[in-house]
Write a protein that holds these residues in place. Structure first.
Motif, PDB file in Angstrom:
ATOM      1  N   ASP A 166      -3.925  19.801  -1.229  1.00 53.93           N
ATOM      2  CA  ASP A 166      -4.932  19.188  -0.363  1.00 53.93           C
ATOM      3  C   ASP A 166      -5.398  17.826  -0.867  1.00 53.93           C
ATOM      4  O   ASP A 166      -6.326  17.239  -0.300  1.00 53.93           O
ATOM      5  N   ILE A 167      -4.787  17.323  -1.923  1.00 57.28           N
ATOM      6  CA  ILE A 167      -5.219  16.059  -2.526  1.00 57.28           C
ATOM      7  C   ILE A 167      -4.325  14.915  -2.070  1.00 57.28           C
ATOM      8  O   ILE A 167      -3.101  14.940  -2.256  1.00 57.28           O
ATOM      9  N   GLU A 168      -4.947  13.928  -1.457  1.00 55.78           N
ATOM     10  CA  GLU A 168      -4.240  12.702  -1.076  1.00 55.78           C
ATOM     11  C   GLU A 168      -4.537  11.632  -2.108  1.00 55.78           C
ATOM     12  O   GLU A 168      -5.710  11.389  -2.443  1.00 55.78           O
ATOM     13  N   ILE A 169      -3.481  10.980  -2.628  1.00 53.47           N
ATOM     14  CA  ILE A 169      -3.625   9.957  -3.668  1.00 53.47           C
ATOM     15  C   ILE A 169      -3.301   8.616  -3.041  1.00 53.47           C
ATOM     16  O   ILE A 169      -2.169   8.378  -2.605  1.00 53.47           O
ATOM     17  N   GLY A 170      -4.282   7.755  -2.965  1.00 51.38           N
ATOM     18  CA  GLY A 170      -4.109   6.492  -2.273  1.00 51.38           C
ATOM     19  C   GLY A 170      -3.966   5.297  -3.179  1.00 51.38           C
ATOM     20  O   GLY A 170      -4.760   5.088  -4.097  1.00 51.38           O
ATOM     21  N   LYS A 220      -7.236   6.126  -5.444  1.00 55.86           N
ATOM     22  CA  LYS A 220      -8.244   6.893  -4.723  1.00 55.86           C
ATOM     23  C   LYS A 220      -7.757   8.324  -4.550  1.00 55.86           C
ATOM     24  O   LYS A 220      -6.585   8.554  -4.237  1.00 55.86           O
ATOM     25  N   LEU A 221      -8.663   9.275  -4.754  1.00 59.06           N
ATOM     26  CA  LEU A 221      -8.347  10.690  -4.601  1.00 59.06           C
ATOM     27  C   LEU A 221      -9.193  11.266  -3.484  1.00 59.06           C
ATOM     28  O   LEU A 221     -10.425  11.214  -3.543  1.00 59.06           O
ATOM     29  N   THR A 222      -8.543  11.797  -2.466  1.00 61.11           N
ATOM     30  CA  THR A 222      -9.245  12.397  -1.332  1.00 61.11           C
ATOM     31  C   THR A 222      -8.902  13.876  -1.260  1.00 61.11           C
ATOM     32  O   THR A 222      -7.717  14.244  -1.182  1.00 61.11           O
ATOM     33  N   ASN A 223      -9.930  14.713  -1.296  1.00 64.76           N
ATOM     34  CA  ASN A 223      -9.740  16.162  -1.204  1.00 64.76           C
ATOM     35  C   ASN A 223      -9.934  16.596   0.245  1.00 64.76           C
ATOM     36  O   ASN A 223     -11.058  16.626   0.758  1.00 64.76           O
ATOM     37  N   GLU A 224      -8.841  16.930   0.912  1.00 62.37           N
ATOM     38  CA  GLU A 224      -8.895  17.313   2.312  1.00 62.37           C
ATOM     39  C   GLU A 224      -9.002  18.826   2.493  1.00 62.37           C
ATOM     40  O   GLU A 224      -8.939  19.333   3.616  1.00 62.37           O
ATOM     41  N   GLY A 243     -13.702  17.680   0.635  1.00 66.53           N
ATOM     42  CA  GLY A 243     -14.125  16.784   1.700  1.00 66.53           C
ATOM     43  C   GLY A 243     -14.569  15.408   1.250  1.00 66.53           C
ATOM     44  O   GLY A 243     -15.076  14.630   2.053  1.00 66.53           O
ATOM     45  N   GLU A 244     -14.368  15.077  -0.009  1.00 68.29           N
ATOM     46  CA  GLU A 244     -14.836  13.779  -0.520  1.00 68.29           C
ATOM     47  C   GLU A 244     -13.686  12.949  -1.074  1.00 68.29           C
ATOM     48  O   GLU A 244     -12.614  13.467  -1.391  1.00 68.29           O
ATOM     49  N   THR A 245     -13.954  11.643  -1.207  1.00 71.55           N
ATOM     50  CA  THR A 245     -13.018  10.706  -1.824  1.00 71.55           C
ATOM     51  C   THR A 245     -13.615  10.192  -3.117  1.00 71.55           C
ATOM     52  O   THR A 245     -14.773   9.750  -3.137  1.00 71.55           O
ATOM     53  N   VAL A 246     -12.862  10.248  -4.179  1.00 71.97           N
ATOM     54  CA  VAL A 246     -13.281   9.729  -5.481  1.00 71.97           C
ATOM     55  C   VAL A 246     -12.380   8.553  -5.813  1.00 71.97           C
ATOM     56  O   VAL A 246     -11.148   8.687  -5.820  1.00 71.97           O
ATOM     57  N   GLU A 247     -12.980   7.411  -6.074  1.00 69.08           N
ATOM     58  CA  GLU A 247     -12.197   6.212  -6.365  1.00 69.08           C
ATOM     59  C   GLU A 247     -12.177   5.934  -7.856  1.00 69.08           C
ATOM     60  O   GLU A 247     -13.224   5.860  -8.505  1.00 69.08           O
ATOM     61  N   LEU A 248     -10.999   5.782  -8.407  1.00 66.44           N
ATOM     62  CA  LEU A 248     -10.844   5.351  -9.786  1.00 66.44           C
ATOM     63  C   LEU A 248     -10.675   3.839  -9.746  1.00 66.44           C
ATOM     64  O   LEU A 248      -9.707   3.328  -9.185  1.00 66.44           O
ATOM     65  N   LYS A 249     -11.618   3.122 -10.332  1.00 72.93           N
ATOM     66  CA  LYS A 249     -11.648   1.669 -10.207  1.00 72.93           C
ATOM     67  C   LYS A 249     -12.257   1.063 -11.461  1.00 72.93           C
ATOM     68  O   LYS A 249     -12.928   1.747 -12.242  1.00 72.93           O
ATOM     69  N   ALA A 288       0.850  -1.176   0.000  1.00 74.03           N
ATOM     70  CA  ALA A 288       0.000   0.000   0.000  1.00 74.03           C
ATOM     71  C   ALA A 288       0.890   1.232   0.000  1.00 74.03           C
ATOM     72  O   ALA A 288       1.902   1.291   0.678  1.00 74.03           O
ATOM     73  N   HIS A 289       0.529   2.268  -0.794  1.00 75.01           N
ATOM     74  CA  HIS A 289       1.346   3.456  -0.832  1.00 75.01           C
ATOM     75  C   HIS A 289       0.464   4.646  -1.151  1.00 75.01           C
ATOM     76  O   HIS A 289      -0.543   4.529  -1.836  1.00 75.01           O
ATOM     77  N   GLU A 290       0.896   5.808  -0.645  1.00 72.52           N
ATOM     78  CA  GLU A 290       0.110   7.018  -0.820  1.00 72.52           C
ATOM     79  C   GLU A 290       1.009   8.178  -1.225  1.00 72.52           C
ATOM     80  O   GLU A 290       2.218   8.185  -0.953  1.00 72.52           O
ATOM     81  N   PHE A 291       0.411   9.163  -1.887  1.00 75.61           N
ATOM     82  CA  PHE A 291       1.112  10.365  -2.316  1.00 75.61           C
ATOM     83  C   PHE A 291       0.207  11.548  -2.012  1.00 75.61           C
ATOM     84  O   PHE A 291      -0.998  11.400  -1.810  1.00 75.61           O
ATOM     85  N   LYS A 292       0.798  12.743  -1.995  1.00 72.50           N
ATOM     86  CA  LYS A 292      -0.011  13.911  -1.706  1.00 72.50           C
ATOM     87  C   LYS A 292       0.525  15.125  -2.436  1.00 72.50           C
ATOM     88  O   LYS A 292       1.737  15.295  -2.588  1.00 72.50           O
TER      89      LYS A 292
END
Length: 310
Positions: A31-35, A54-58, A102-108, A24-28
């Motif tokens: 304000d965007i966290e890439i999971g 996964k893209l999370t806008n914090e 404030g939402e997470t968008v999943e690319l799947k 598992a790895h993440e990038f940022k």
């Protein structure tokens, strides 16, 4: 029942399917966290590959993924798959993918995804594929897509659609002929054929518990790799010319002897197939895993390969 070309791409079009990264790895960026960016190993000769994350806008403002680039691909497109009047449509998102605050968008698979086009060297299991993602407000960031097994399964994949499980159970109860030359076409037709959309299956070649069947439907086509389970056959994956190669078959779990023999049998059988049909077999871009997990191959077949040719 919907046609084969409206059912096989939800797992992933052209090369698309479920696979988990080794770690598992993440990038940022901003304000965007890439999971957990991940991809699946590609068959030799494949030119199209899918990327998921996964893209999370914090942050406190909406943002948008507007583009992506990679040295491993001639270009990268942002795509969406959706059902429109019962037909799965894939389209490029010219305006990018919105990531609301404030939402997470999943690319799947079966939804938003990154499409690597004109891949120079097919992705190999165990490597990482570097790409740069650019957001409208957060800016650009380099990420790494972990490449897993070509036959792997995404562990968070859940099969909890009870209605579809009902269809799956019904199909499993259908008796199959002991002759694979009859059982395999009957199996594929039972799942994908309708009165107005006939499915043509053949040639069918078998080696041990593995088989390859060519298919055409509505001016499209491809090849299916099937695996014998118990007294019946299940669809393992769909692809194009990649299934002609012994090395590709070996990467899918066949032994060296099985892969070599099946490849030879397919080459011999297809010498009797007309060039137009062979061109349809080759037109299937990439690889779509149908058997994402044990005992769910027919369930996945319902949801896969909806528009590989678009």
């Amino acid at each position: 029942m919907k046609s084969l070309t409206t059912r096989l791409a939800a797992i992933a079009i052209a090369t698309l399917a479920f696979v988990s990264p080794a770690l598992a790895h993440e990038f940022k960026v901003g304000d965007i966290e890439i999971g957990h960016p991940y991809a699946r190993a590609m068959l030799p000769g494949a030119k199209v590959g899918g990327g998921y994350l996964k893209l999370t806008n914090e942050g406190s403002a909406d943002d948008r993924l507007v583009s992506a680039t990679s040295d491993r691909a001639g270009s990268i497109q942002l795509h969406e798959m959706k059902i429109d009047n019962g037909v799965m449509i894939m389209r490029e998102l010219q305006g990018g993918i919105a990531v609301p605050k404030g939402e997470t968008v999943e690319l799947k698979p079966g939804g938003y995804h990154v499409m690597f086009m004109n891949v120079k060297q097919p992705f190999k299991e165990g490597e990482t594929v570097k790409a740069t993602l650019t957001f409208e407000k957060a800016g650009s960031v380099e990420v790494e897509f972990s490449v897993g097994s070509p036959a792997g399964g995404e562990p968070e994949m859940k099969h909890d659609d009870h209605a579809k499980h009902g269809d799956h159970a019904a199909m499993q109860m259908e008796p199959q002929s002991a002759d694979p030359q009859e059982a395999i076409p009957a199996k594929m037709k039972a799942i994908f054929e309708t009165a107005d959309k006939p499915l043509t299956v053949g040639p069918v070649v078998v080696e041990g518990e593995w088989a390859i069947a060519g298919w055409t439907q509505e001016g499209r086509g491809g090849r299916a790799l099937l695996k014998k389970k118990g007294d019946g056959w299940t669809i393992y994956l769909c692809s194009g010319d990649g299934l002609k190669q012994a090395s590709a078959l070996k990467s899918m779990g066949l032994s060296e002897d099985e892969a070599g023999t099946l490849s030879t049998k397919l080459a011999d059988a297809e010498t009797h197939v007309d060039p137009e049909t062979l061109a349809l077999f080759a037109s299937f871009e990439g690889t779509v895993m149908v058997e994402g997990a044990e005992d769910h191959s027919d369930h996945n077949a319902h949801d896969a390969h909806k528009d590989h040719g678009k």
